[in-house]
Write a protein that holds these residues in place. Structure first.
Motif, PDB file in Angstrom:
ATOM      1  N   GLU A  99       0.831  -1.215   0.000  1.00  0.00           N
ATOM      2  CA  GLU A  99       0.000   0.000   0.000  1.00  0.00           C
ATOM      3  C   GLU A  99       0.857   1.253   0.000  1.00  0.00           C
ATOM      4  N   THR A 100       1.834   1.302   0.888  1.00  0.00           N
ATOM      5  CA  THR A 100       2.692   2.485   0.986  1.00  0.00           C
ATOM      6  C   THR A 100       3.423   2.748  -0.327  1.00  0.00           C
ATOM      7  N   LEU A 101       3.986   1.704  -0.906  1.00  0.00           N
ATOM      8  CA  LEU A 101       4.738   1.856  -2.149  1.00  0.00           C
ATOM      9  C   LEU A 101       3.826   2.298  -3.288  1.00  0.00           C
ATOM     10  N   MET A 102       2.705   1.624  -3.446  1.00  0.00           N
ATOM     11  CA  MET A 102       1.847   1.901  -4.587  1.00  0.00           C
ATOM     12  C   MET A 102       1.170   3.267  -4.477  1.00  0.00           C
ATOM     13  N   LEU A 103       0.687   3.615  -3.296  1.00  0.00           N
ATOM     14  CA  LEU A 103       0.049   4.919  -3.145  1.00  0.00           C
ATOM     15  C   LEU A 103       1.042   6.048  -3.389  1.00  0.00           C
ATOM     16  N   SER A 104       2.272   5.870  -2.922  1.00  0.00           N
ATOM     17  CA  SER A 104       3.288   6.898  -3.145  1.00  0.00           C
ATOM     18  C   SER A 104       3.549   7.086  -4.639  1.00  0.00           C
ATOM     19  N   ARG A 105       3.747   5.988  -5.349  1.00  0.00           N
ATOM     20  CA  ARG A 105       4.023   6.068  -6.781  1.00  0.00           C
ATOM     21  C   ARG A 105       2.838   6.644  -7.556  1.00  0.00           C
ATOM     22  N   LEU A 106       1.630   6.177  -7.244  1.00  0.00           N
ATOM     23  CA  LEU A 106       0.460   6.597  -8.006  1.00  0.00           C
ATOM     24  C   LEU A 106       0.055   8.036  -7.697  1.00  0.00           C
ATOM     25  N   ARG A 107       0.235   8.471  -6.459  1.00  0.00           N
ATOM     26  CA  ARG A 107      -0.090   9.866  -6.129  1.00  0.00           C
ATOM     27  C   ARG A 107       0.932  10.820  -6.728  1.00  0.00           C
ATOM     28  N   GLU A 108       2.168  10.366  -6.834  1.00  0.00           N
ATOM     29  CA  GLU A 108       3.169  11.171  -7.531  1.00  0.00           C
ATOM     30  C   GLU A 108       2.776  11.338  -9.000  1.00  0.00           C
ATOM     31  N   LEU A 109       2.296  10.272  -9.606  1.00  0.00           N
ATOM     32  CA  LEU A 109       1.844  10.340 -10.984  1.00  0.00           C
ATOM     33  C   LEU A 109       0.602  11.215 -11.109  1.00  0.00           C
TER      34      LEU A 109
END
Length: 453
Positions: A358-368
């Motif tokens: 969750e932490t990894l994916m939310l960080s990457r997707l919110r950056e996008l």
């Protein structure tokens, strides 16, 4: 062709020994998959579609390898089924041991201890410390139907409340509970009666807090159905096919308070959200929710068909003897697999791993999202994450762009699923056994597909 390697060790068999890399050696689909597609068209009913037109050879860890030797990053896990990883060694060993002993007796004819063991585990793990009972079935839809049967038997009432954007299955009753017409309901009616629909909390689109959204839903129920006629409320704590919608805090608990006060059975459909998928064993736990009945399937048995209804003893015991069951319900092979899978969820750090994902994916997707206004919303919990794709000017759903992103990801070696009532949500369901390297690589592919679209 694209070759990306990550922790590429082990031999080319199923399970975690499979090299963990994205590796394309042919166009997608390759020649062997195309030949199988031709066979499918002449042998399999047209209504059975395939999202990504490739045929699997082996799978394990975070990858799936097709018959042409192409290795895909698996962001689908068979729609949230293989959460512990495909062909997980403990599950394989348990099934092999069981299949050598016996494959079937029908639990209603002669019992076996693994059925009882799965029931005991579910009674222990589902929310709440009250006295519970469990019945086992084959599929999520079958378990949903039985939960409704049990609630009607217990209350003596008929009406059942489902919610906007809901998905509960493809049988006649569960199609009635499901909100989306295409492809699930169109042309298949008439449907089961005494099913009613209430508005869901959809924070991205309705702007309401949880209690306010719940009061709106309750007003619809009281005016259009009436509490005294309502046997059950059934709801996904986080919607699956409906778009990975996470209700605003307080929505679920306010609904449950109303249900309890009015003698209505509260059913949590945890078919997609159960078994560590959201970073808790069950998604209801995020809200402190203690449902009367919990429906489970998908991740319960590492890929074998099994489902369950678990709940308060007095409710579960309402149907007469012989009123619940089925020929294959709680099949011994599936029960053996479930006991191994549950042990892995409890003891292999998979709850913590879901939260790391969750932490990894939310960080990457919110950056996008910050650099691309076509991503209207990023949401989800654990390894159940989604992005909602919209027209950047109007905010309206953009299903065409969503399809292009999925197709571009498929062509470059990432299994990616879409969902949502409007077809504009990309959902990420990686196995909890996936490596960070594969997560990053898969997200890079999705980003490239978005840019190309």
């Amino acid at each position: 062709m694209t070759i990306v390697e990550s922790n590429a060790t082990g031999r080319a068999v199923g399970g975690p020994g499979l090299p963990q890399r994205r590796h394309l050696v042919t166009e997608i689909p390759g020649p062997k998959s195309r030949a199988l597609l031709e066979r499918k068209s002449s042998a399999v009913a047209r209504g059975v579609g395939i999202t990504l037109p490739v045929f699997t050879d082996v799978a394990g860890g975070g990858v799936l390898v097709d018959v042409d030797g192409n290795s895909f990053i698996d962001f689908g896990t068979g729609i949230a089924v293989t959460g512990i990883g495909n062909a997980a060694p403990a599950v394989v060993a348990a099934v092999q041991e069981q299949v050598e002993r016996f494959t079937h007796t029908c639990f209603m004819i002669t019992g076996y201890d693994s059925y009882v063991g799965v029931a005991e585990a579910l009674n222990r793990l589902t929310p709440g410390d009250h006295d519970k009972r469990t019945a086992l079935f084959n599929t999520g839809a079958e378990a949903v139907e039985n939960a409704v049967k049990i609630a009607r038997s217990y209350t003596g009432r008929q009406a059942v409340i489902a919610f906007d954007h809901a998905y509960h299955g493809r049988t006649n009753l569960t199609m009635a509970l499901t909100a989306k017409a295409m492809p699930y309901k169109s042309g298949f009616g008439p449907f089961a009666p005494e099913i009613y629909r209430a508005p869901l909390s959809y924070p991205f689109r309705d702007g309401l807090d949880g209690p306010a959204a719940a009061k709106k839903a309750i007003a619809v129920i009281e005016k259009q159905v009436g509490a005294s006629s309502t046997a059950a409320i059934i709801i996904e704590p986080i919607q699956g096919e409906g778009g990975f919608i996470v209700p605003a805090p307080g929505f679920l608990t306010t609904l449950q308070e109303w249900a309890t006060a009015n003698g209505v059975v509260f059913i949590a459909d945890e078919v997609q959200t159960g078994f560590a998928r959201t970073g808790r064993m069950f998604a209801s736990e995020h809200e402190g929710l203690v449902p009367d009945l919990v429906v489970t399937a998908k991740g319960i048995a590492g890929g074998l068909p099994l489902s369950a209804v678990t709940g308060r003893a007095e409710i579960m015991d309402a149907p007469h003897v012989g009123g619940l069951g089925g020929t294959y319900g709680g099949n011994p092979l599936a029960c053996a697999a479930a006991l191994a899978a549950i042990d892995s969820y409890e003891n292999d750090g998979l709850l913590e791993r879901a939260r790391e994902i969750e932490t990894l994916m939310l960080s990457r997707l919110r950056e996008l999202q910050a650099s691309d206004p076509r991503i209207g919303d990023v949401r989800g919990r654990g390894a159940m994450i989604a992005v909602e794709i919209v027209d950047p000017v109007t905010g309206e759903p953009d299903a065409a762009l969503t399809s292009k992103i999925a197709a571009g990801s498929h062509a470059n070696g990432v299994i990616l699923l879409t969902c949502g009532t409007y077809g504009n949500v990309i959902r990420f369901l990686p196995p909890l056994s996936i490596s960070d390297d594969l997560l990053h690589d898969g997200l890079d592919v999705v980003r490239q597909a978005l840019e190309a679209a």
